[in-house]
Design a protein around this motif. Structure first.
Motif, PDB file in Angstrom:
ATOM      1  N   THR A 167       0.814  -1.214   0.000  1.00 38.75           N
ATOM      2  CA  THR A 167       0.000   0.000   0.000  1.00 38.75           C
ATOM      3  C   THR A 167       0.851   1.268   0.000  1.00 38.75           C
ATOM      4  N   ARG A 168       2.054   1.199   0.555  1.00 34.57           N
ATOM      5  CA  ARG A 168       2.934   2.370   0.489  1.00 34.57           C
ATOM      6  C   ARG A 168       3.321   2.667  -0.946  1.00 34.57           C
ATOM      7  N   LEU A 169       3.613   1.615  -1.692  1.00 30.13           N
ATOM      8  CA  LEU A 169       3.905   1.792  -3.111  1.00 30.13           C
ATOM      9  C   LEU A 169       2.682   2.322  -3.838  1.00 30.13           C
ATOM     10  N   GLY A 170       1.501   1.811  -3.456  1.00 30.67           N
ATOM     11  CA  GLY A 170       0.275   2.266  -4.097  1.00 30.67           C
ATOM     12  C   GLY A 170       0.021   3.741  -3.911  1.00 30.67           C
ATOM     13  N   ALA A 171       0.351   4.284  -2.721  1.00 28.89           N
ATOM     14  CA  ALA A 171       0.151   5.714  -2.473  1.00 28.89           C
ATOM     15  C   ALA A 171       1.047   6.566  -3.363  1.00 28.89           C
ATOM     16  N   ARG A 172       2.205   6.035  -3.731  1.00 22.40           N
ATOM     17  CA  ARG A 172       3.144   6.793  -4.562  1.00 22.40           C
ATOM     18  C   ARG A 172       2.929   6.564  -6.055  1.00 22.40           C
ATOM     19  N   ILE A 173       2.330   5.430  -6.405  1.00 22.30           N
ATOM     20  CA  ILE A 173       2.189   5.088  -7.813  1.00 22.30           C
ATOM     21  C   ILE A 173       1.196   5.989  -8.525  1.00 22.30           C
ATOM     22  N   GLU A 174       0.303   6.631  -7.747  1.00 21.51           N
ATOM     23  CA  GLU A 174      -0.687   7.505  -8.362  1.00 21.51           C
ATOM     24  C   GLU A 174      -0.045   8.707  -9.049  1.00 21.51           C
ATOM     25  N   GLY A 175       1.207   8.993  -8.680  1.00 22.30           N
ATOM     26  CA  GLY A 175       1.911  10.082  -9.350  1.00 22.30           C
ATOM     27  C   GLY A 175       2.202   9.789 -10.804  1.00 22.30           C
ATOM     28  N   ILE A 176       2.457   8.517 -11.133  1.00 18.49           N
ATOM     29  CA  ILE A 176       2.737   8.151 -12.529  1.00 18.49           C
ATOM     30  C   ILE A 176       1.521   7.513 -13.194  1.00 18.49           C
ATOM     31  N   LEU A 177       0.496   7.198 -12.421  1.00 17.06           N
ATOM     32  CA  LEU A 177      -0.745   6.655 -12.976  1.00 17.06           C
ATOM     33  C   LEU A 177      -1.910   7.497 -12.463  1.00 17.06           C
ATOM     34  N   PRO A 178      -2.114   8.678 -13.033  1.00 15.59           N
ATOM     35  CA  PRO A 178      -3.111   9.612 -12.482  1.00 15.59           C
ATOM     36  C   PRO A 178      -4.546   9.118 -12.554  1.00 15.59           C
ATOM     37  N   THR A 179      -4.859   8.172 -13.449  1.00 13.71           N
ATOM     38  CA  THR A 179      -6.240   7.694 -13.563  1.00 13.71           C
ATOM     39  C   THR A 179      -6.461   6.395 -12.794  1.00 13.71           C
ATOM     40  N   ALA A 180      -5.481   6.001 -11.977  1.00 14.24           N
ATOM     41  CA  ALA A 180      -5.548   4.695 -11.325  1.00 14.24           C
ATOM     42  C   ALA A 180      -6.179   4.768  -9.940  1.00 14.24           C
ATOM     43  N   THR A 181      -6.937   3.735  -9.600  1.00 11.76           N
ATOM     44  CA  THR A 181      -7.401   3.473  -8.243  1.00 11.76           C
ATOM     45  C   THR A 181      -6.650   2.237  -7.762  1.00 11.76           C
ATOM     46  N   VAL A 182      -5.890   2.375  -6.693  1.00 14.13           N
ATOM     47  CA  VAL A 182      -5.071   1.276  -6.182  1.00 14.13           C
ATOM     48  C   VAL A 182      -5.805   0.600  -5.025  1.00 14.13           C
ATOM     49  N   LEU A 183      -5.962  -0.712  -5.120  1.00 17.00           N
ATOM     50  CA  LEU A 183      -6.664  -1.480  -4.095  1.00 17.00           C
ATOM     51  C   LEU A 183      -5.809  -2.661  -3.651  1.00 17.00           C
ATOM     52  N   SER A 184      -5.894  -2.989  -2.380  1.00 18.14           N
ATOM     53  CA  SER A 184      -5.203  -4.153  -1.823  1.00 18.14           C
ATOM     54  C   SER A 184      -6.252  -5.189  -1.438  1.00 18.14           C
ATOM     55  N   VAL A 185      -6.115  -6.394  -1.989  1.00 22.32           N
ATOM     56  CA  VAL A 185      -7.075  -7.448  -1.685  1.00 22.32           C
ATOM     57  C   VAL A 185      -7.042  -7.789  -0.200  1.00 22.32           C
ATOM     58  N   SER A 186      -5.841  -7.949   0.333  1.00 19.31           N
ATOM     59  CA  SER A 186      -5.732  -8.319   1.748  1.00 19.31           C
ATOM     60  C   SER A 186      -6.241  -7.219   2.658  1.00 19.31           C
ATOM     61  N   GLU A 187      -5.971  -5.976   2.328  1.00 20.59           N
ATOM     62  CA  GLU A 187      -6.438  -4.860   3.148  1.00 20.59           C
ATOM     63  C   GLU A 187      -7.954  -4.726   3.081  1.00 20.59           C
ATOM     64  N   THR A 188      -8.527  -5.065   1.929  1.00 16.65           N
ATOM     65  CA  THR A 188      -9.968  -5.005   1.765  1.00 16.65           C
ATOM     66  C   THR A 188     -10.674  -6.119   2.523  1.00 16.65           C
ATOM     67  N   ALA A 189     -10.082  -7.322   2.502  1.00 18.12           N
ATOM     68  CA  ALA A 189     -10.749  -8.479   3.092  1.00 18.12           C
ATOM     69  C   ALA A 189     -10.517  -8.607   4.591  1.00 18.12           C
ATOM     70  N   ALA A 190      -9.375  -8.119   5.087  1.00 14.78           N
ATOM     71  CA  ALA A 190      -9.011  -8.333   6.490  1.00 14.78           C
ATOM     72  C   ALA A 190     -10.077  -7.849   7.484  1.00 14.78           C
ATOM     73  N   PRO A 191     -10.681  -6.664   7.311  1.00 15.41           N
ATOM     74  CA  PRO A 191     -11.682  -6.234   8.298  1.00 15.41           C
ATOM     75  C   PRO A 191     -12.852  -7.197   8.442  1.00 15.41           C
ATOM     76  N   SER A 192     -13.216  -7.870   7.352  1.00 15.68           N
ATOM     77  CA  SER A 192     -14.309  -8.825   7.426  1.00 15.68           C
ATOM     78  C   SER A 192     -13.938 -10.021   8.299  1.00 15.68           C
ATOM     79  N   PHE A 193     -12.722 -10.558   8.130  1.00 10.91           N
ATOM     80  CA  PHE A 193     -12.262 -11.660   8.962  1.00 10.91           C
ATOM     81  C   PHE A 193     -12.139 -11.222  10.425  1.00 10.91           C
ATOM     82  N   VAL A 194     -11.643 -10.013  10.633  1.00  9.80           N
ATOM     83  CA  VAL A 194     -11.467  -9.508  11.997  1.00  9.80           C
ATOM     84  C   VAL A 194     -12.819  -9.365  12.696  1.00  9.80           C
ATOM     85  N   ALA A 195     -13.788  -8.791  12.009  1.00  6.37           N
ATOM     86  CA  ALA A 195     -15.110  -8.597  12.607  1.00  6.37           C
ATOM     87  C   ALA A 195     -15.745  -9.925  12.988  1.00  6.37           C
ATOM     88  N   GLN A 196     -15.570 -10.945  12.128  1.00  6.54           N
ATOM     89  CA  GLN A 196     -16.148 -12.246  12.442  1.00  6.54           C
ATOM     90  C   GLN A 196     -15.412 -12.916  13.592  1.00  6.54           C
TER      91      GLN A 196
END
Length: 582
Positions: A126-155
């Motif tokens: 995700t640190r790389l993702g925050a910086r990559i937007e500088g060279i990919l201005p139309t990009a949305t960067v998503l992390s699968v693990s970061e997206t899914a982890a809260p669901s596992f934690v809540a359960q």
């Protein structure tokens, strides 16, 4: 395969503009994204999937989906492959390979072909993702693990624990209705008294009308201490119970079984000595307590003039006390030494009510760090000593056990017999299932949350074991699909095996929703609009709840709580390229 509804001119039979989504990847996430896009019922939607080889594990299922065309690009993925897939002029392109470098490389190639195309890039770093937007201005960067982890934690934590979510710069809580003030409730999320089509609680129930059934699981505004001052004078049994629960957890967390038994024996001896001195010896209660304390500690003073009963009691309490106190001391020392040697340096191994996470890959590492941030005791179990997640977990002070989690000895080292939950998220379904079975043989009441890719297996395991099963791609795919349609998923809320999505959706210029009231979008069980941002930038004003009869305008941003299919419907109706689905 090409969609039957699409024509070479890029128009559907209904005359609406065709949406074309290009997905680069041949893994399970790709299949889930395809399914999520198809679930959104968009007319004229074309999905093109670029795969390395048609022999991939999930390619046959991807190609069998209606409206999907598969392009084989080999290992090179050169510009000709992307042109054949139609990235030029595409609605959006998703790069979802497992390797971060591969996705970045492909994103740069696609950007060279069409600089204006919207990109959705899967990155673990995700640190790389925050910086990559500088060279990919139309990009949305998503992390699968970061997206899914809260669901596992809540359960793993359990539904009674509040989940805080950030929506549009504001903090909300997902909690039981009894845990929040009625005035702070934004909307109901689920009702246990109703049963949904797939079993379990009814999602987004209709809370109005003659047959209303208020939800007992709600989304509410997070209130500051000053906002709750008017409640302090009222009795708060819930707050007192939560305080006592936290104290009990702290106390239980410091006690082992042997220490608890030794301490109990010492207390029983003290109580029995006090009662004996007070009754048989004829002492007052204060004197009886005084004598019992001194004799239990071995500080008895001989008194030959005392009665026979008193001398017998004094001798018995003294001898037994001298025997028990060294035992208590030995158990305390043993516990302290064990805490220093079993866990990672500088971090005590929790005794009770912790979460055992099996597998410290990308997802497992996110789960243990999220649990740590929420203040939940956690122990990590990993078989491979060279796994990067093992070192990363050690750096943040997570106690670790290195070994095969399918062996009872390893899980006992992690103290699964005293754990509140076991979360098994290795990359192998069989290992996760076996670890869960071993944990249940050690402690029948332990809460089990499993990562299982196979939907049928997950459903059967959930019913037979009373376990909660999750697929990482199942949780993450709706977020990627929403980003492809230019929607932003702000949070995911697990409810049983299903999930609700909290998203922000913008009303586009050609949307057929313009001029219609917000209430048109509301569908019980599927969609709830909880707020509308009027205007743009810092001057935007949030209406919460939105006025049901006020007409929507171009640029209005909707805060929506919806099922996966419901969010697709909202995105379709608010998008500039779509007609309202029938």
């Amino acid at each position: 395969m090409t969609s039957a509804g699409a024509t070479p001119s890029g128009r559907t039979a209904r005359g609406t503009r065709t949406e074309r989504f290009v997905i680069c990847g041949d893994n399970l996430l790709t299949l889930r994204i395809v399914e999520a896009l198809r679930r959104q019922r968009g007319h004229g939607t074309e999905i093109v999937v670029v795969v390395a080889e048609r022999t991939g594990r999930y390619v046959a299922r991807i190609e069998a989906a209606p409206g999907v065309r598969v392009v084989e690009g080999g290992r090179s993925d050169d510009d000709r492959t992307f042109l054949a897939a139609g990235v030029h002029g595409a609605t959006a392109v998703a790069l979802v390979d497992r390797e971060d470098v591969t996705n970045i490389h492909r994103a740069l190639r696609v950007q060279e072909i069409d600089p204006s195309v919207r990109l959705v890039v899967r990155l673990f770093n995700t640190r790389l993702g925050a910086r990559i937007e500088g060279i990919l201005p139309t990009a949305t960067v998503l992390s699968v693990s970061e997206t899914a982890a809260p669901s596992f934690v809540a359960q793993a934590i359990g539904r009674n624990t509040r989940q805080h979510v950030r929506l549009a710069g504001r903090t909300f809580v997902v909690a039981g209705r009894r845990e929040v003030r009625e005035a702070a409730i934004v909307c109901g999320l689920a009702a246990n008294s109703q049963t949904g089509a797939r079993g379990g609680p009814r999602l987004l129930p209709d809370e109005s009308g003659e047959h209303a059934d208020p939800a007992d699981f709600v989304l509410a505004r997070a209130e500051s201490r000053s906002q709750r001052t008017d409640q302090l004078s009222r009795p708060r049994p819930e707050r007192l119970r939560n305080l006592l629960d936290r104290v009990a957890v702290r106390v239980r967390g410091t006690l082992t079984r042997r220490l608890a038994r030794a301490t109990l024996a010492l207390v029983v001896l003290f109580v029995a000595g006090t009662v004996a001195f007070a009754t048989l010896g004829g002492y007052s209660l204060g004197d009886a307590i005084y004598l019992a304390v001194l004799d239990s500690a071995g500080a008895a003073q001989p008194d030959t003039t005392a009665s026979v009963a008193v001398r017998v009691i004094q001798a018995f309490v003294t001898v037994v006390g001298i025997a028990i106190i060294p035992l208590v001391t030995a158990v305390v020392v043993e516990s302290a030494v064990s805490a220093r040697t079993t866990g990672t340096p500088g971090r005590r191994m929790p005794r009770r009510d912790h979460v055992v996470v099996v597998g410290l890959g990308n997802v497992g590492l996110r789960i243990v760090t999220t649990l740590r941030e929420r203040g939940v005791p956690v122990v990590g179990v990993e078989r491979d000593e060279d796994t990067a997640g093992l070192a990363a977990a050690a750096r943040v002070g997570v106690p670790l056990v290195v070994g095969d989690a399918t062996r009872e000895r390893v899980l006992r080292e992690a103290r699964v017999e005293e754990a509140r939950a076991l979360v098994a998220v290795t990359s192998d379904d069989a290992t996760n299932l076996q670890a869960a079975l071993v944990a249940r043989s050690v402690q029948r009441a332990v809460r089990v949350v499993l990562r299982l890719r196979d939907d049928d297996l997950a459903g059967r395991v959930g019913r037979s074991m009373n376990a909660i099963s999750r697929s990482v791609s199942y949780v993450a795919a709706p977020v990627f699909a929403a980003a492809l349609r230019d929607g932003q998923v702000l949070a995911t809320v697990p409810v049983g095996r299903r999930i609700l999505l909290m998203a922000e959706v913008t009303v586009r210029r050609a949307s057929l929703m313009i001029g219609l009231p917000v209430s048109v979008l509301t569908e019980p069980g599927e969609i709830r609009v909880v707020g509308v941002f009027r205007g743009s930038g810092p001057d935007a004003v949030l209406e919460m709840p939105p006025r049901a009869r006020r007409a929507l305008k171009v640029g209005d941003r909707l805060l929506v709580v919806a099922t996966r299919g419901g969010l697709g419907t909202v995105l379709e109706r608010c998008d500039a390229r779509s007609a309202v689905g029938g």
